[in-house]
Design a protein around this motif. Structure first.
Motif, PDB file in Angstrom:
ATOM      1  N   LEU A 522      22.369  60.180  34.215  1.00 36.62           N
ATOM      2  CA  LEU A 522      21.988  58.942  34.907  1.00 36.62           C
ATOM      3  C   LEU A 522      22.992  57.839  34.645  1.00 36.62           C
ATOM      4  CD1 LEU A 522      19.947  57.270  36.512  1.00 36.62           C
ATOM      5  CD2 LEU A 522      18.785  56.791  34.358  1.00 36.62           C
ATOM      6  N   LEU A 523      23.431  57.751  33.375  1.00 35.10           N
ATOM      7  CA  LEU A 523      24.416  56.722  33.042  1.00 35.10           C
ATOM      8  C   LEU A 523      25.739  56.970  33.750  1.00 35.10           C
ATOM      9  CD1 LEU A 523      23.784  56.120  29.240  1.00 35.10           C
ATOM     10  CD2 LEU A 523      23.139  54.670  31.151  1.00 35.10           C
ATOM     11  N   ASN A 524      26.101  58.251  33.877  1.00 34.12           N
ATOM     12  CA  ASN A 524      27.327  58.566  34.628  1.00 34.12           C
ATOM     13  C   ASN A 524      27.215  58.142  36.084  1.00 34.12           C
ATOM     14  OD1 ASN A 524      29.484  59.808  33.069  1.00 34.12           O
ATOM     15  ND2 ASN A 524      27.989  61.384  32.546  1.00 34.12           N
ATOM     16  N   LEU A 525      26.059  58.406  36.691  1.00 33.30           N
ATOM     17  CA  LEU A 525      25.858  58.002  38.087  1.00 33.30           C
ATOM     18  C   LEU A 525      25.939  56.480  38.218  1.00 33.30           C
ATOM     19  CD1 LEU A 525      22.965  60.366  39.222  1.00 33.30           C
ATOM     20  CD2 LEU A 525      25.359  60.480  39.882  1.00 33.30           C
ATOM     21  N   TRP A 526      25.272  55.800  37.274  1.00 35.18           N
ATOM     22  CA  TRP A 526      25.345  54.332  37.313  1.00 35.18           C
ATOM     23  C   TRP A 526      26.776  53.833  37.133  1.00 35.18           C
ATOM     24  CZ3 TRP A 526      23.119  50.087  38.807  1.00 35.18           C
ATOM     25  CH2 TRP A 526      23.598  48.868  38.343  1.00 35.18           C
ATOM     26  N   MET A 527      27.518  54.452  36.208  1.00 37.06           N
ATOM     27  CA  MET A 527      28.888  54.031  35.952  1.00 37.06           C
ATOM     28  C   MET A 527      29.746  54.202  37.207  1.00 37.06           C
ATOM     29  SD  MET A 527      31.529  55.269  32.969  1.00 37.06           S
ATOM     30  CE  MET A 527      31.773  56.891  33.692  1.00 37.06           C
ATOM     31  N   TYR A 528      29.553  55.332  37.914  1.00 36.62           N
ATOM     32  CA  TYR A 528      30.310  55.541  39.159  1.00 36.62           C
ATOM     33  C   TYR A 528      29.965  54.461  40.189  1.00 36.62           C
ATOM     34  CZ  TYR A 528      31.195  60.154  37.134  1.00 36.62           C
ATOM     35  OH  TYR A 528      31.563  61.177  36.313  1.00 36.62           O
ATOM     36  N   PHE A 529      28.653  54.184  40.303  1.00 38.18           N
ATOM     37  CA  PHE A 529      28.225  53.128  41.235  1.00 38.18           C
ATOM     38  C   PHE A 529      28.834  51.789  40.844  1.00 38.18           C
ATOM     39  CE2 PHE A 529      25.300  49.516  41.720  1.00 38.18           C
ATOM     40  CZ  PHE A 529      25.308  49.404  43.093  1.00 38.18           C
ATOM     41  N   GLN A 530      28.830  51.500  39.546  1.00 42.02           N
ATOM     42  CA  GLN A 530      29.346  50.213  39.083  1.00 42.02           C
ATOM     43  C   GLN A 530      30.848  50.102  39.328  1.00 42.02           C
ATOM     44  OE1 GLN A 530      28.453  49.454  34.953  1.00 42.02           O
ATOM     45  NE2 GLN A 530      28.390  47.231  35.272  1.00 42.02           N
ATOM     46  N   ILE A 531      31.577  51.196  39.133  1.00 43.46           N
ATOM     47  CA  ILE A 531      33.021  51.185  39.397  1.00 43.46           C
ATOM     48  C   ILE A 531      33.294  50.922  40.879  1.00 43.46           C
ATOM     49  CG2 ILE A 531      35.098  52.630  39.455  1.00 43.46           C
ATOM     50  CD1 ILE A 531      34.021  54.015  36.907  1.00 43.46           C
ATOM     51  N   LEU A 532      32.575  51.653  41.739  1.00 42.40           N
ATOM     52  CA  LEU A 532      32.785  51.490  43.186  1.00 42.40           C
ATOM     53  C   LEU A 532      32.384  50.090  43.659  1.00 42.40           C
ATOM     54  CD1 LEU A 532      31.516  54.968  44.459  1.00 42.40           C
ATOM     55  CD2 LEU A 532      33.882  54.158  44.354  1.00 42.40           C
ATOM     56  N   SER A 533      31.229  49.626  43.181  1.00 40.26           N
ATOM     57  CA  SER A 533      30.790  48.287  43.596  1.00 40.26           C
ATOM     58  C   SER A 533      31.739  47.222  43.070  1.00 40.26           C
ATOM     59  CB  SER A 533      29.366  48.025  43.120  1.00 40.26           C
ATOM     60  OG  SER A 533      29.298  48.053  41.709  1.00 40.26           O
ATOM     61  N   GLY A 534      32.318  47.444  41.881  1.00 44.03           N
ATOM     62  CA  GLY A 534      33.301  46.502  41.349  1.00 44.03           C
ATOM     63  C   GLY A 534      34.511  46.391  42.234  1.00 44.03           C
ATOM     64  N   TRP A 535      35.024  47.547  42.663  1.00 42.46           N
ATOM     65  CA  TRP A 535      36.163  47.532  43.582  1.00 42.46           C
ATOM     66  C   TRP A 535      35.798  46.861  44.910  1.00 42.46           C
ATOM     67  CZ3 TRP A 535      41.151  48.114  42.998  1.00 42.46           C
ATOM     68  CH2 TRP A 535      41.640  48.809  41.877  1.00 42.46           C
ATOM     69  N   PHE A 536      34.617  47.221  45.424  1.00 42.92           N
ATOM     70  CA  PHE A 536      34.215  46.684  46.740  1.00 42.92           C
ATOM     71  C   PHE A 536      34.008  45.169  46.680  1.00 42.92           C
ATOM     72  CE2 PHE A 536      30.891  45.524  49.813  1.00 42.92           C
ATOM     73  CZ  PHE A 536      31.545  45.873  50.982  1.00 42.92           C
ATOM     74  N   LEU A 537      33.261  44.705  45.684  1.00 47.21           N
ATOM     75  CA  LEU A 537      32.985  43.271  45.600  1.00 47.21           C
ATOM     76  C   LEU A 537      34.239  42.471  45.284  1.00 47.21           C
ATOM     77  CD1 LEU A 537      29.536  43.204  43.756  1.00 47.21           C
ATOM     78  CD2 LEU A 537      29.997  43.033  46.200  1.00 47.21           C
ATOM     79  N   THR A 538      35.118  43.040  44.480  1.00 43.09           N
ATOM     80  CA  THR A 538      36.392  42.350  44.210  1.00 43.09           C
ATOM     81  C   THR A 538      37.221  42.242  45.478  1.00 43.09           C
ATOM     82  OG1 THR A 538      36.388  43.165  41.928  1.00 43.09           O
ATOM     83  CG2 THR A 538      38.483  42.383  42.805  1.00 43.09           C
ATOM     84  N   THR A 539      37.234  43.323  46.267  1.00 49.91           N
ATOM     85  CA  THR A 539      37.965  43.305  47.546  1.00 49.91           C
ATOM     86  C   THR A 539      37.393  42.251  48.476  1.00 49.91           C
ATOM     87  OG1 THR A 539      38.450  45.668  47.329  1.00 49.91           O
ATOM     88  CG2 THR A 539      38.676  44.694  49.520  1.00 49.91           C
ATOM     89  N   MET A 540      36.044  42.168  48.527  1.00 49.18           N
ATOM     90  CA  MET A 540      35.413  41.163  49.377  1.00 49.18           C
ATOM     91  C   MET A 540      35.745  39.755  48.890  1.00 49.18           C
ATOM     92  SD  MET A 540      33.808  42.703  51.844  1.00 49.18           S
ATOM     93  CE  MET A 540      32.574  41.581  52.455  1.00 49.18           C
ATOM     94  N   LEU A 541      35.759  39.563  47.586  1.00 51.80           N
ATOM     95  CA  LEU A 541      36.088  38.257  47.016  1.00 51.80           C
ATOM     96  C   LEU A 541      37.517  37.850  47.378  1.00 51.80           C
ATOM     97  CD1 LEU A 541      35.447  35.851  45.154  1.00 51.80           C
ATOM     98  CD2 LEU A 541      36.284  37.248  43.239  1.00 51.80           C
ATOM     99  N   VAL A 542      38.454  38.761  47.187  1.00 45.57           N
ATOM    100  CA  VAL A 542      39.864  38.474  47.500  1.00 45.57           C
ATOM    101  C   VAL A 542      40.043  38.251  48.999  1.00 45.57           C
ATOM    102  CG1 VAL A 542      42.213  39.402  47.477  1.00 45.57           C
ATOM    103  CG2 VAL A 542      40.723  39.709  45.485  1.00 45.57           C
ATOM    104  N   GLY A 543      39.368  39.117  49.781  1.00 43.08           N
ATOM    105  CA  GLY A 543      39.462  38.968  51.236  1.00 43.08           C
ATOM    106  C   GLY A 543      38.879  37.649  51.710  1.00 43.08           C
ATOM    107  N   GLY A 544      37.762  37.211  51.075  1.00 44.09           N
ATOM    108  CA  GLY A 544      37.159  35.932  51.451  1.00 44.09           C
ATOM    109  C   GLY A 544      38.040  34.758  51.084  1.00 44.09           C
ATOM    110  N   ILE A 545      38.610  34.798  49.861  1.00 44.72           N
ATOM    111  CA  ILE A 545      39.473  33.693  49.421  1.00 44.72           C
ATOM    112  C   ILE A 545      40.733  33.611  50.281  1.00 44.72           C
ATOM    113  CG2 ILE A 545      40.914  32.885  47.516  1.00 44.72           C
ATOM    114  CD1 ILE A 545      38.820  34.060  45.612  1.00 44.72           C
ATOM    115  N   SER A 546      41.302  34.757  50.599  1.00 42.02           N
ATOM    116  CA  SER A 546      42.546  34.776  51.386  1.00 42.02           C
ATOM    117  C   SER A 546      42.302  34.591  52.877  1.00 42.02           C
ATOM    118  CB  SER A 546      43.281  36.097  51.152  1.00 42.02           C
ATOM    119  OG  SER A 546      42.516  37.188  51.655  1.00 42.02           O
ATOM    120  N   GLY A 547      41.051  34.780  53.298  1.00 45.21           N
ATOM    121  CA  GLY A 547      40.729  34.655  54.716  1.00 45.21           C
ATOM    122  C   GLY A 547      40.873  35.938  55.503  1.00 45.21           C
TER     123      GLY A 547
END
Length: 552
Positions: A522-547
């Motif tokens: 379960l922790l492995n599944l959560w860790m994978y989700f957290q890694i992917l969501s981290g990349w996705f949300l960071t991309t959205m943050l950078v994309g939002g700031i840069s326009g």
């Protein structure tokens, strides 16, 4: 030159015998024109003969044709008249109309007169004023074949001075039928203050070199048609009354005003404020151009008051909510403006109410939102501009029939405010980070998170259980809060993730029995989700700031 006193016999030779009033009129005209306390009766044909032969008489040289308190019978029909002196009629009654088509006159004064039929000045030229202060014109049809009635028809009239259809000592100018001045060219002002036009004004393609005044008691019960007109000064409708409940009250389509348009309470020279302007009908400014301000302030609201600014251009919008039409009666598609006055609402809350007045039956167009946001940006109101753009995307999402667009706008709006509030994503990141911390605290309690290498343990052996293995003292300590952050952030390395990993093959823990997952699965599944969501949300943050992911 023939003296005026000798003209009686000459006129009688041409038009027949004269009445006593007519003889008196001619004999006393020489000095200052005809002025009498008692009204006399005069045939129009006498005046016509005098004016057509004015060059023969010494009286008319460098003078004025001045007539006061005269009742004129018959139509004053003098087409193609050409005189180089003013015609002045004061307190006169015209039993029929006046026809001066294609005539050239120095000036024409009809002051506090009453005209039973129409005044026709089509194609004429007045080298001075056209002044009708305090005059009542009942109007009539042009001829028996044309049933349309007019009080004044002066299409293509040229006036080198001012035109006055206004008050004279509190006595208003009144036109019972339509006033048609299509294509008129006025070098001065057109002043209709305090007047009453019962059937409106038709001034299509008019060319007015100064201002137009329809203010301070002005009233019209028909359409004011300024289609394609050019006004070099201002259009002042302050405290006017414009009634045409079943149609267009003011038509300014493709009109150009090189000054300011006033829809406000009139202020006189002493700053006394008059009544609100009253509009009961449609104001059609489709395609109009106003190079200065549009003052839309004190308007008496009626259910029929509608404002159409489709494809109009205004340099400065100077409005208040007291001038806005009722909800659903505003059309802004294609409306362009460059500035909002300091005295007008600029905050996004008020401007969103203004945008919300638009007609809902038509297909949603984002242009009014974009235009307003661009102007607010230029005024340095970036926060308000962002809120307008966010509201625009909310409307697009709500009205969209395309599920992909609807999904993406909903998703990006929730995460980063369509790119205008990129730091909204930090709220979601905080939740995932803290939730991961709780998971990793539980995993650590059940010994489900261990160093990935056997060389990290000081008592390692193949037969030892994970519960009794102990890392070296110098080995980095496990910190659930930092570990969750290290897993979540895709760029930063806090050296927790590389030194600690969930153990997926641990079968003898309560964690396993509750979730029915082998060891730390379960922790492995959560860790994978957290890694992917981290990349996705960071991309959205950078994309939002840069326009890059900003929905415009």
């Amino acid at each position: 030159m023939i003296k005026i006193k000798k003209v009686v016999s000459l006129i009688e030779d041409n038009i027949g015998s004269l009445e006593k009033d007519e003889k008196d009129f001619l004999e006393n005209l020489e000095d200052k024109g005809w002025i009498s306390k008692d009204r006399i009766c005069l045939r129009a044909i006498v005046i016509k003969w005098l004016l057509l032969h004015s060059e023969e008489f010494e009286y008319f040289k460098n003078k004025v044709f001045y007539v006061n308190n005269v009742s004129i019978t018959g139509q004053l029909d003098i087409e193609y008249l050409k005189v180089d002196f003013p015609l002045v009629f004061i307190d006169c009654h015209f039993e029929s109309g006046i026809n001066l088509m294609i005539s050239t006159i120095k000036s024409l004064f009809l002051l506090t007169c009453e005209v039973e039929k129409l005044i026709n000045l089509t194609g004429a030229r007045i080298d001075g004023q056209f002044n009708c202060r305090g005059t009542l014109i009942n109007g009539s049809a042009i001829d028996d074949e044309n049933g349309d009635k007019y009080s004044v028809i002066a299409d293509n009239l040229i006036v080198t001075g001012n035109v006055f259809f206004n008050l004279s000592d509190k006595k208003p100018f009144v036109a019972k039928e339509e006033v048609s001045i299509n294509g008129i060219q006025i070098s001065g002002t057109l002043d209709c203050s305090g007047s009453f036009f019962e059937k409106g004004i038709n001034a299509q393609s008019a060319q007015i070199k100064q201002s137009v005044f329809m203010r301070d008691g002005f009233k019209a019960s028909g359409e004011i048609d300024l289609l394609g007109a050019y006004i070099k000064g201002s259009l002042d409708c302050g405290s006017g009354i414009f009634n045409n409940p079943n149609g267009i009250a003011i038509k300014g389509s493709r009109m150009m005003v090189d000054g300011t348009v006033f829809f406000d309470a009139y202020k006189d020279d002493e700053n006394t404020v008059g009544k609100n302007i009253r509009i009961d009908g449609i104001v059609d400014f489709k395609g109009a151009e106003i190079t200065k301000s549009f003052k839309l302030k004190s308007v008496e609201k009626t259910d029929n008051y509608k404002l159409n600014l489709t494809n109009a251009f205004i340099h400065t919008l100077e409005d208040e909510n007291t001038g806005w039409p009722p909800k659903g009666n505003l059309i802004l598609d294609g409306f362009i403006f460059e500035n909002i006055s300091n005295e007008s609402p600029r905050k996004h809350e008020e401007r969103l109410k203004w945008l919300g007045l638009q007609k809902k039956e038509t297909e949603f167009t984002p242009q009014p939102y974009r235009q307003l946001a661009n102007v607010l940006d230029n005024l340095g109101l970036e926060k308000d501009a962002r809120e307008i753009r966010i509201a625009m995307n909310n409307e697009i999402r709500n009205k969209s029939q395309k599920w992909k667009q609807k999904f993406w706008l909903g998703f990006s709006g929730m995460l980063i405010g369509y790119g205008y509030k990129p730091f909204k994503v930090l709220k979601f990141a905080l939740v995932i980070w803290l939730l991961g911390t709780l998971f990793y605290i539980a995993g650590d309690e059940y010994k489900l998170i261990q160093p990935p290498s056997k060389f990290a343990y000081k008592n390692y052996s193949d037969s030892c259980k994970l519960d009794v293995l102990e890392p070296f003292d110098y080995y980095p300590k496990f910190n659930p809060l930092v570990y969750s952050l290290d897993v979540f952030l895709p760029i930063v390395n806090l050296h927790q993730e590389e030194n600690w990993r969930p153990v997926s093959n641990k079968k003898d823990s309560q964690f396993y029995e509750i979730f029915n997952i082998k060891g730390g699965g379960l922790l492995n599944l959560w860790m994978y989700f957290q890694i992917l969501s981290g990349w996705f949300l960071t991309t959205m943050l950078v994309g939002g700031i840069s326009g890059l992911v900003r929905d415009k």
